[in-house]
Design an enzyme around this catalytic site. Sequence first.
Site, PDB file in Angstrom:
ATOM      1  N   LYS A 104       0.870  -1.187   0.000  1.00 30.68           N
ATOM      2  CA  LYS A 104       0.000   0.000   0.000  1.00 30.68           C
ATOM      3  C   LYS A 104       0.898   1.224   0.000  1.00 30.68           C
ATOM      4  O   LYS A 104       2.042   1.159   0.474  1.00 30.68           O
ATOM      5  CB  LYS A 104      -0.881   0.019   1.256  1.00 30.68           C
TER       6      LYS A 104
HETATM    7  P1  NAD Z   1     -13.426   7.780  -3.147  1.00 30.90           P
HETATM    8  O1  NAD Z   1     -12.417   8.829  -2.867  1.00 30.90           O
HETATM    9  O2  NAD Z   1     -13.899   7.569  -4.546  1.00 30.90           O
HETATM   10  O3  NAD Z   1     -14.757   8.044  -2.273  1.00 30.90           O
HETATM   11  C1  NAD Z   1     -14.725   8.218  -0.886  1.00 30.90           C
HETATM   12  C2  NAD Z   1     -16.116   8.675  -0.437  1.00 30.90           C
HETATM   13  O4  NAD Z   1     -16.113   8.805   0.987  1.00 30.90           O
HETATM   14  C3  NAD Z   1     -16.556  10.026  -0.981  1.00 30.90           C
HETATM   15  O5  NAD Z   1     -17.943  10.011  -1.227  1.00 30.90           O
HETATM   16  C4  NAD Z   1     -16.256  10.966   0.171  1.00 30.90           C
HETATM   17  O6  NAD Z   1     -17.054  12.151   0.143  1.00 30.90           O
HETATM   18  C5  NAD Z   1     -16.600  10.094   1.341  1.00 30.90           C
HETATM   19  N1  NAD Z   1     -15.963  10.510   2.590  1.00 30.90           N
HETATM   20  C6  NAD Z   1     -14.688  10.928   2.771  1.00 30.90           C
HETATM   21  N2  NAD Z   1     -14.495  11.271   4.054  1.00 30.90           N
HETATM   22  C7  NAD Z   1     -15.664  11.034   4.687  1.00 30.90           C
HETATM   23  C8  NAD Z   1     -16.103  11.180   6.015  1.00 30.90           C
HETATM   24  N3  NAD Z   1     -15.283  11.659   6.951  1.00 30.90           N
HETATM   25  N4  NAD Z   1     -17.378  10.835   6.294  1.00 30.90           N
HETATM   26  C9  NAD Z   1     -18.195  10.362   5.343  1.00 30.90           C
HETATM   27  N5  NAD Z   1     -17.844  10.199   4.075  1.00 30.90           N
HETATM   28  C10 NAD Z   1     -16.597  10.537   3.746  1.00 30.90           C
HETATM   29  O7  NAD Z   1     -12.836   6.431  -2.530  1.00 30.90           O
HETATM   30  P2  NAD Z   1     -13.219   4.924  -2.894  1.00 30.90           P
HETATM   31  O8  NAD Z   1     -12.286   4.455  -3.942  1.00 30.90           O
HETATM   32  O9  NAD Z   1     -14.677   4.834  -3.096  1.00 30.90           O
HETATM   33  O10 NAD Z   1     -12.804   4.186  -1.557  1.00 30.90           O
HETATM   34  C11 NAD Z   1     -13.663   4.127  -0.421  1.00 30.90           C
HETATM   35  C12 NAD Z   1     -13.156   3.046   0.527  1.00 30.90           C
HETATM   36  O11 NAD Z   1     -13.115   1.801  -0.158  1.00 30.90           O
HETATM   37  C13 NAD Z   1     -11.746   3.255   1.078  1.00 30.90           C
HETATM   38  O12 NAD Z   1     -11.680   2.761   2.380  1.00 30.90           O
HETATM   39  C14 NAD Z   1     -10.891   2.405   0.161  1.00 30.90           C
HETATM   40  O13 NAD Z   1      -9.681   2.005   0.785  1.00 30.90           O
HETATM   41  C15 NAD Z   1     -11.814   1.247  -0.058  1.00 30.90           C
HETATM   42  N6  NAD Z   1     -11.530   0.471  -1.270  1.00 30.90           N
HETATM   43  C16 NAD Z   1     -11.536   1.047  -2.502  1.00 30.90           C
HETATM   44  C17 NAD Z   1     -11.286   0.268  -3.618  1.00 30.90           C
HETATM   45  C18 NAD Z   1     -11.357   0.826  -5.013  1.00 30.90           C
HETATM   46  O14 NAD Z   1     -11.252   0.038  -5.964  1.00 30.90           O
HETATM   47  N7  NAD Z   1     -11.566   2.124  -5.201  1.00 30.90           N
HETATM   48  C19 NAD Z   1     -10.994  -1.087  -3.477  1.00 30.90           C
HETATM   49  C20 NAD Z   1     -11.012  -1.654  -2.197  1.00 30.90           C
HETATM   50  C21 NAD Z   1     -11.282  -0.852  -1.095  1.00 30.90           C
END
Ligand code: NAD
Length: 412
Positions: A104
């Site tokens: 990571k």
């Molecule tokens: P992203 O940046 O596209 O979206 C994050 C979302 O969370 C946004 O809507 C943002 O407004 C919201 N957010 C941020 N801070 C916040 C808070 N304090 N309270 C409430 N909402 C909040 O990110 P993503 O890619 O959707 O990732 C989200 C989660 O999923 C993360 O934990 C990431 O590690 C995990 N994840 C993502 C992927 C991927 O393929 N993108 C894969 C596995 C895990």
Amino acid sequence: MTTSAYATTNTFLKRAMDALAIDPSYEVLLVTPRREVRVELSIRMDDGRIGNFIGYRVQHDNARGPYKGGLRYHPDVDLDEVRSLASLMTWKTAVVDVPFGGAKGGIQVDPTKLTENELERLTRRFVDQIHDVIGPLADIPAPDVNTSAKIMGWFFDQYSNRHGFAPGVVTGKPVSLHGSLGREAATGRGCLVAIREALAADGKKLAGTRFAIQGFGNVGSFFARLAHAEGARIVAVSDVKGGVCAADGLDVPKLVEHVKTTGSVIGFEGALPMTNAEILAADCDVLVPAALGHVIDEKVAHEVRAKYVLEAANGPCTLEGADVLDERGVLVLPDIWANAGGVTVSYFEWTQNLQQMRWSEARVNELLEEHMVQAHVHLRAMMKRLNCTMRTAAFALAIERVRAATDLRGLG
Ligand code: NAD
């Protein structure tokens, strides 16, 4: 006091090692990251000042294949969190049986305060600082919080400037720049398969099931769209600015349009406002934390009304929160399985890049489905074998696979 992210992951790991009665001499090997890189990133800002940032890449384990894991751009990125997330990637790739290890990375930065040009310079400088420890057969980054397909495109370009054409150095690239069809929606789609299988095991269906989703970014919004299309009721959704709810279910396609024009879910017509704290305690069947880590702590866990928690985000439960949910009989679908759809399709993207082939979206989705369903079958068998939670079963399944690869390769 709340246990740190890395200590939490290691406690989950230790519980699974104990359940498997693993020789304790493996513990240090399985817990400790193989390499940790910390770099200073100085770039020229648009106004002429020098901007200084810190970047990390932690490579946890590569017994089963090249290191693999996302890049996060966030002000809270620190070594403890990156270590925890790197370790989770090792176990995640093993649970869904894709031939990668775990890593990571991230940069401690608030990307909303940077212009697009500054963000591009920062990304390219990061590649310059870590290019000699990554590569298509060594360590393959991907998107995570606040890192888009566009950023992955810059990453690929900068690495290729130094090493020659190498699209397989990073996944989650734009489809028109060697990305894979189906990658953007993959994590949300994988989450949907996970909860569909878990509900089915209890004789339940997606249609009519009520979901509350924290986070409406890549993962949360694709999950909401796909679940809504299957007849599920999305009763509450939030993002960093706040949330909205509707007991009869939100019109998700319209909500997506609203977010496109306004930048947030708040103010969506016909819905009531709801805070991010309230959403975790919302009246629903399935709670889906899909934003940041450590949001479900001990106190929040007591307030959760859902019967299922789908860990779409990485590490959304603190150790204390996870224990309370278990005690209360809430079925937690652990992150290392539930959100593994992204890395699974990243594997397909990497495979296509190495072969210089383009697969159809239908093929990608079909194989994703296969990996997620197969993992569920193995998880249920492990839960039965060890009489344990789904989280411990997931770690145990992964540990057995990583240990087998470690033993077969030998320690030299
Ligand atoms: P992203 O940046 O596209 O979206 C994050 C979302 O969370 C946004 O809507 C943002 O407004 C919201 N957010 C941020 N801070 C916040 C808070 N304090 N309270 C409430 N909402 C909040 O990110 P993503 O890619 O959707 O990732 C989200 C989660 O999923 C993360 O934990 C990431 O590690 C995990 N994840 C993502 C992927 C991927 O393929 N993108 C894969 C596995 C895990």
